[in-house]
Design a protein around this motif. Structure first.
Motif, PDB file in Angstrom:
ATOM      1  N   GLU A  30    -107.363  33.030 -29.430  1.00 17.65           N
ATOM      2  CA  GLU A  30    -107.209  34.352 -29.959  1.00 17.65           C
ATOM      3  C   GLU A  30    -107.861  34.544 -31.211  1.00 17.65           C
ATOM      4  O   GLU A  30    -108.503  35.361 -31.409  1.00 17.65           O
ATOM      5  N   ARG A  31    -107.730  33.656 -31.919  1.00 20.10           N
ATOM      6  CA  ARG A  31    -108.074  33.609 -33.421  1.00 20.10           C
ATOM      7  C   ARG A  31    -109.804  33.798 -33.407  1.00 20.10           C
ATOM      8  O   ARG A  31    -110.445  34.599 -34.155  1.00 20.10           O
ATOM      9  N   ILE A  32    -110.546  32.697 -32.589  1.00 18.16           N
ATOM     10  CA  ILE A  32    -111.878  32.738 -32.790  1.00 18.16           C
ATOM     11  C   ILE A  32    -112.438  33.931 -32.005  1.00 18.16           C
ATOM     12  O   ILE A  32    -113.296  34.507 -32.357  1.00 18.16           O
ATOM     13  N   ILE A  33    -111.940  34.397 -31.022  1.00 18.15           N
ATOM     14  CA  ILE A  33    -112.350  35.452 -30.167  1.00 18.15           C
ATOM     15  C   ILE A  33    -112.348  36.744 -31.107  1.00 18.15           C
ATOM     16  O   ILE A  33    -113.204  37.359 -31.331  1.00 18.15           O
ATOM     17  N   ARG A  34    -111.219  36.982 -31.788  1.00 19.65           N
ATOM     18  CA  ARG A  34    -111.018  38.221 -32.679  1.00 19.65           C
ATOM     19  C   ARG A  34    -112.092  38.003 -33.955  1.00 19.65           C
ATOM     20  O   ARG A  34    -112.369  39.020 -34.217  1.00 19.65           O
ATOM     21  N   ASN A  35    -112.108  36.813 -34.465  1.00 15.93           N
ATOM     22  CA  ASN A  35    -113.021  36.542 -35.477  1.00 15.93           C
ATOM     23  C   ASN A  35    -114.388  37.279 -34.903  1.00 15.93           C
ATOM     24  O   ASN A  35    -115.153  37.691 -35.924  1.00 15.93           O
ATOM     25  N   VAL A  36    -114.957  36.542 -34.203  1.00 13.08           N
ATOM     26  CA  VAL A  36    -116.294  36.676 -33.642  1.00 13.08           C
ATOM     27  C   VAL A  36    -116.453  38.172 -33.257  1.00 13.08           C
ATOM     28  O   VAL A  36    -117.425  38.796 -33.664  1.00 13.08           O
ATOM     29  N   ALA A  37    -115.452  38.954 -32.344  1.00 13.54           N
ATOM     30  CA  ALA A  37    -115.672  40.167 -31.964  1.00 13.54           C
ATOM     31  C   ALA A  37    -115.698  41.046 -33.136  1.00 13.54           C
ATOM     32  O   ALA A  37    -116.572  41.930 -33.122  1.00 13.54           O
ATOM     33  N   THR A  38    -115.038  40.951 -34.166  1.00 14.03           N
ATOM     34  CA  THR A  38    -114.903  42.064 -35.455  1.00 14.03           C
ATOM     35  C   THR A  38    -115.837  41.735 -36.291  1.00 14.03           C
ATOM     36  O   THR A  38    -116.259  42.898 -37.037  1.00 14.03           O
ATOM     37  N   THR A  39    -116.786  40.777 -36.280  1.00 13.18           N
ATOM     38  CA  THR A  39    -117.996  40.655 -37.069  1.00 13.18           C
ATOM     39  C   THR A  39    -119.448  40.919 -36.410  1.00 13.18           C
ATOM     40  O   THR A  39    -120.457  40.898 -37.007  1.00 13.18           O
ATOM     41  N   LEU A  40    -119.399  41.327 -35.130  1.00 14.93           N
ATOM     42  CA  LEU A  40    -120.539  41.707 -34.470  1.00 14.93           C
ATOM     43  C   LEU A  40    -121.033  43.079 -34.954  1.00 14.93           C
ATOM     44  O   LEU A  40    -120.438  43.843 -35.277  1.00 14.93           O
ATOM     45  N   ARG A  41    -122.258  43.219 -35.283  1.00  9.44           N
ATOM     46  CA  ARG A  41    -123.187  44.275 -35.707  1.00  9.44           C
ATOM     47  C   ARG A  41    -123.928  44.733 -34.281  1.00  9.44           C
ATOM     48  O   ARG A  41    -123.704  44.428 -33.332  1.00  9.44           O
TER      49      ARG A  41
END
Length: 286
Positions: free
Chosen positions: A100-111
């Motif tokens: 969950e942590r890695i998916i959320r972190n990556v998803a929220t930083t997508l431009r």
């Protein structure tokens, strides 16, 4: 502005220009992030994922060119140890909280224009449609995964989700899906698929009532790959997509994943999308 160059009109010798410089915005190339969740064994399960080690190596090979760009990363969430670590790869142990942590972190930083490919190679549950991690109590349902991918995510990013697991079906419940005839049609918009969602493509290995099968090496039957991953790598050889609809997916998988006696499919890949663009399906997964 992250990328800026200065240009002086009609002055080839920039060092001696006599007019104010013009600021020109150069759009940065999209960033590509891969998240590979590959589970070899689930505690208490009778069988283990015999394709896990081979899937990791195959993914490394398929993404070699992409990971050559220093801006791109691969997060490997796995309990496997039999692989050679590559550059630009971060290894994470597959607990539910870590996934969950890695998916959320990556998803929220997508431009804008950034891309993320999320791939699961693990066991899927039948009675409750979910993905199982190392701990059998660590499961991920479709609504949970959807929320991790979409909360505070740039709507102009592109997220690809691959589920090489049993019983996954239309796991995320996205509103557009491919029919068995290869047509992209719309379904009534389900709850939760509203407003500012990113562009999501989801392909699962089979229907919710089917098993996901492996492809064996001709030379070494002990060496196996996930059938869906093997097919997608074949489809992108030399960087040239060779397919554009779900019918081709079934046609390629059929020699291994159909019943030759009864002539029926035993594995029907399911494809769904949050937007209408049939050509985006196999544009590039790696």
């Amino acid at each position: 502005l992250p990328y800026v160059r200065y240009a002086a009109a009609n002055h080839p010798n920039v060092a001696n220009y006599s007019v104010p410089p013009t600021v020109v915005y150069v759009e940065p190339p999209p960033c590509v992030t891969h998240i590979l969740v590959c589970i070899k064994s689930t505690f208490g399960a009778e069988n283990y994922n015999r394709a896990a080690d081979s899937d990791i190596q195959l993914w490394f090979q398929a993404t070699r060119q992409t990971l050559g760009n220093p801006r791109n990363r691969l997060y490997l969430v796995t309990d496997c140890t039999n692989f050679v670590l590559q550059d630009a790869v971060t290894v994470i142990y597959p607990t539910r909280s870590n996934v969950e942590r890695i998916i959320r972190n990556v998803a929220t930083t997508l431009r804008d224009r950034d891309e993320c490919t999320l791939w699961f190679s693990c066991t899927g549950q039948n009675h409750v449609q979910a993905l199982r991690l190392v701990n059998p109590l660590d499961t991920i349902t479709g609504p949970q995964l959807y929320s991790w991918l979409t909360e505070n995510t740039n709507p102009n990013a592109l997220i690809r989700v691959g589920l090489d697991s049993c019983h996954t079906g239309r796991f995320l419940g996205l509103p557009w899906y491919f029919t068995p005839q290869g047509q992209l049609v719309a379904e009534v918009q389900p709850p939760g698929i509203i407003g500012w969602i990113p562009r999501i493509i989801c392909i699962s290995a089979c229907r919710s009532d089917q098993f996901a099968h492996h492809v064996e090496s001709i030379n070494d039957p002990e060496k196996q790959w996930g059938g869906l991953l093997w097919f997608l790598v074949w489809a992108h050889l030399d960087g040239v997509p060779r397919i554009d609809c779900v019918r081709d997916t079934e046609a390629i998988l059929s020699p291994r994943l159909s019943d030759p006696v009864n002539g029926v499919w035993v594995q029907n890949p399911q494809v769904s999308m949050s937007f209408h663009d049939p050509n985006a399906l196999f544009r590039s997964w790696f």
